[in-house]
Design an enzyme around this catalytic site. Sequence first.
Site, PDB file in Angstrom:
ATOM      1  N   SER A  47      -1.230  70.050  42.838  1.00 15.67           N
ATOM      2  CA  SER A  47      -0.944  68.789  42.160  1.00 15.67           C
ATOM      3  C   SER A  47      -2.067  68.430  41.202  1.00 15.67           C
ATOM      4  CB  SER A  47      -0.778  67.668  43.191  1.00 15.67           C
ATOM      5  OG  SER A  47      -2.012  67.450  43.852  1.00 15.67           O
ATOM      6  N   ALA A  48      -1.762  67.580  40.253  1.00 15.07           N
ATOM      7  CA  ALA A  48      -2.767  67.141  39.272  1.00 15.07           C
ATOM      8  C   ALA A  48      -3.918  66.404  39.954  1.00 15.07           C
ATOM      9  CB  ALA A  48      -2.115  66.252  38.218  1.00 15.07           C
ATOM     10  N   CYS A  49      -3.618  65.651  40.990  1.00 14.43           N
ATOM     11  CA  CYS A  49      -4.675  64.889  41.665  1.00 14.43           C
ATOM     12  C   CYS A  49      -5.597  65.803  42.474  1.00 14.43           C
ATOM     13  CB  CYS A  49      -4.086  63.797  42.550  1.00 14.43           C
ATOM     14  SG  CYS A  49      -2.968  64.374  43.826  1.00 14.43           S
ATOM     15  N   ASN A  50      -5.213  67.054  42.667  1.00 13.18           N
ATOM     16  CA  ASN A  50      -6.014  68.005  43.421  1.00 13.18           C
ATOM     17  C   ASN A  50      -6.613  69.081  42.514  1.00 13.18           C
ATOM     18  OD1 ASN A  50      -6.974  68.700  46.006  1.00 13.18           O
ATOM     19  ND2 ASN A  50      -5.484  70.344  46.184  1.00 13.18           N
TER      20      ASN A  50
END
Length: 109
Positions: A47-50
């Site tokens: 994911s983008a947040c990771n």
Amino acid sequence: VEFSKVISGKNMKEKSPYITSIAFNGIMAEVLVHSLEIKEVYISTGSACNAKNKEYSHVLNGLGLKESDKMGTVRISISSDTTPEELETGANIIVQEVLQLSKIMRRGN
């Protein structure tokens, strides 16, 4: 092509219908991501947040996957605007690239 696992959450009410993760046996996800970029098919390894974190996501760790499955897991996202033709084209390109990378990986072992 051997698809090691199609990964989905246990609670489907919390899962987006626009995102799926697939683990390809014997393929390093990062290599697949970069080889598909050349063909203008864009997928990710998480994911983008990771994105800045080099460790596996808590989701992959929580599923109890083998290390090889985690290394081969890609995340494929679409939108409500994605057409059936785009899906078919993208899927065909992914399959062809996985087949090509599988041949290369087998030669290297």
